[in-house]
Scaffold this motif. Structure first.
Motif, PDB file in Angstrom:
ATOM      1  N   ASP A 110       0.823  -1.212   0.000  1.00 46.63           N
ATOM      2  CA  ASP A 110       0.000   0.000   0.000  1.00 46.63           C
ATOM      3  C   ASP A 110       0.857   1.262   0.000  1.00 46.63           C
ATOM      4  OD1 ASP A 110      -2.321  -1.526   0.073  1.00 46.63           O
ATOM      5  OD2 ASP A 110      -2.530  -1.378   2.246  1.00 46.63           O
TER       6      ASP A 110
ATOM      7  N   VAL B 110       2.313   1.730  -3.502  1.00 45.97           N
ATOM      8  CA  VAL B 110       1.269   2.205  -4.413  1.00 45.97           C
ATOM      9  C   VAL B 110       1.008   3.687  -4.174  1.00 45.97           C
ATOM     10  CG1 VAL B 110      -1.200   2.048  -4.962  1.00 45.97           C
ATOM     11  CG2 VAL B 110       0.176  -0.038  -4.789  1.00 45.97           C
ATOM     12  N   SER B 111       0.859   4.066  -2.923  1.00 50.12           N
ATOM     13  CA  SER B 111       0.593   5.463  -2.589  1.00 50.12           C
ATOM     14  C   SER B 111       1.727   6.374  -3.071  1.00 50.12           C
ATOM     15  CB  SER B 111       0.414   5.595  -1.069  1.00 50.12           C
ATOM     16  OG  SER B 111       0.221   6.937  -0.714  1.00 50.12           O
TER      17      SER B 111
ATOM     18  N   LEU C   9       3.970   5.822  -5.488  1.00 43.36           N
ATOM     19  CA  LEU C   9       3.994   5.881  -6.950  1.00 43.36           C
ATOM     20  C   LEU C   9       2.844   6.726  -7.497  1.00 43.36           C
ATOM     21  CD1 LEU C   9       5.057   2.216  -7.642  1.00 43.36           C
ATOM     22  CD2 LEU C   9       6.262   4.238  -8.491  1.00 43.36           C
ATOM     23  N   GLU C  10       1.671   6.583  -6.912  1.00 44.59           N
ATOM     24  CA  GLU C  10       0.533   7.379  -7.377  1.00 44.59           C
ATOM     25  C   GLU C  10       0.755   8.866  -7.121  1.00 44.59           C
ATOM     26  OE1 GLU C  10      -2.779   5.407  -5.473  1.00 44.59           O
ATOM     27  OE2 GLU C  10      -3.054   4.059  -7.200  1.00 44.59           O
ATOM     28  N   GLN C  11       1.367   9.200  -6.002  1.00 45.20           N
ATOM     29  CA  GLN C  11       1.687  10.605  -5.723  1.00 45.20           C
ATOM     30  C   GLN C  11       2.677  11.166  -6.745  1.00 45.20           C
ATOM     31  OE1 GLN C  11       3.003  11.004  -1.671  1.00 45.20           O
ATOM     32  NE2 GLN C  11       1.057  10.308  -0.851  1.00 45.20           N
ATOM     33  N   LYS C  12       3.520  10.301  -7.261  1.00 48.26           N
ATOM     34  CA  LYS C  12       4.501  10.701  -8.274  1.00 48.26           C
ATOM     35  C   LYS C  12       3.911  10.690  -9.686  1.00 48.26           C
ATOM     36  CE  LYS C  12       8.619  10.868  -6.118  1.00 48.26           C
ATOM     37  NZ  LYS C  12       9.594  11.892  -6.342  1.00 48.26           N
ATOM     38  N   GLY C  13       2.625  10.365  -9.809  1.00 51.43           N
ATOM     39  CA  GLY C  13       1.963  10.390 -11.109  1.00 51.43           C
ATOM     40  C   GLY C  13       1.962   9.078 -11.863  1.00 51.43           C
ATOM     41  N   TRP C  14       2.276   7.979 -11.187  1.00 53.68           N
ATOM     42  CA  TRP C  14       2.290   6.659 -11.816  1.00 53.68           C
ATOM     43  C   TRP C  14       0.975   5.947 -11.517  1.00 53.68           C
ATOM     44  CZ3 TRP C  14       6.182   4.855 -14.961  1.00 53.68           C
ATOM     45  CH2 TRP C  14       7.324   5.660 -15.014  1.00 53.68           C
ATOM     46  N   ARG C  15       0.424   5.314 -12.516  1.00 55.78           N
ATOM     47  CA  ARG C  15      -0.802   4.535 -12.362  1.00 55.78           C
ATOM     48  C   ARG C  15      -0.430   3.061 -12.213  1.00 55.78           C
ATOM     49  NH1 ARG C  15      -4.430   3.025 -17.097  1.00 55.78           N
ATOM     50  NH2 ARG C  15      -5.963   1.734 -16.057  1.00 55.78           N
ATOM     51  N   ILE C  16      -1.032   2.379 -11.259  1.00 55.23           N
ATOM     52  CA  ILE C  16      -0.777   0.955 -11.051  1.00 55.23           C
ATOM     53  C   ILE C  16      -1.841   0.177 -11.829  1.00 55.23           C
ATOM     54  CG2 ILE C  16      -0.470  -0.889  -9.367  1.00 55.23           C
ATOM     55  CD1 ILE C  16       1.503   1.573  -9.151  1.00 55.23           C
TER      56      ILE C  16
ATOM     57  N   LEU D  33       2.835   4.203 -16.160  1.00 53.37           N
ATOM     58  CA  LEU D  33       2.165   3.104 -15.483  1.00 53.37           C
ATOM     59  C   LEU D  33       3.154   2.046 -15.032  1.00 53.37           C
ATOM     60  CD1 LEU D  33       1.722   0.250 -17.274  1.00 53.37           C
ATOM     61  CD2 LEU D  33       0.247   1.751 -18.568  1.00 53.37           C
TER      62      LEU D  33
END
Length: 146
Positions: A26, A29-30, A32-39, A76
């Motif tokens: 988690d 994921v958080s 990477l998503e904050q950095k603009g990456w989609r999982i 991604l």
């Protein structure tokens, strides 16, 4: 090729600052998503949505358990959902290694794969130590309040 010490320092620095999720997965994921990456979740080389088809990644994804992809409009990280939870966490940390070490995604050398492995191992070991420290601190604070 980057030195192991430099790679480990990068992993330790990032891991020390990523403590948001309940689990390592988690938290990754958080971050990477904050950095603009989609999982993107995949199984048997297919995205569980239409992402791979839309980006023409279906052939590229075959036989992979994980990969990172970047284009001018898309960032991604794909993770195979058929592997165990700990394996997914390791794969996500490995892909984060490629990203943070600024590897040329899609054209990775054996040295870059080894560097991403070093990064993942250092990241996950630092994360575990940090979580233990936080839980011990929280337990000490709570015991003082009771």
């Amino acid at each position: 090729m980057k030195g192991k010490l430099a790679i480990k320092k990068t992993a330790h620095a990032i891991s020390s600052n990523v403590m948001q999720g309940v689990t390592q997965y988690d938290s990754l994921v958080s971050y990477l998503e904050q950095k603009g990456w989609r999982i993107v979740k995949m199984q048997d080389g297919e995205s569980l949505d239409n992402t791979f088809r839309l980006l023409h990644l279906t052939e590229y994804a075959k036989g992979k358990q994980s990969f990172a992809f970047q284009s001018p409009t898309t960032r991604l990280v794909a993770i195979d959902q058929s592997v165990t939870g700990p394996q997914q966490t390791y794969l996500l940390a490995h892909e984060l290694g490629h990203i943070e070490l600024q590897h040329k995604l899609g054209d990775l050398s054996p040295d870059e794969e080894r560097e991403a492995n070093v990064f993942a191992e250092a990241y996950l070991s630092t994360y575990s130590r940090q979580r233990t420290k936080w839980f011990m601190l929280a337990a000490a604070v709570l015991s003082c309040l009771i």
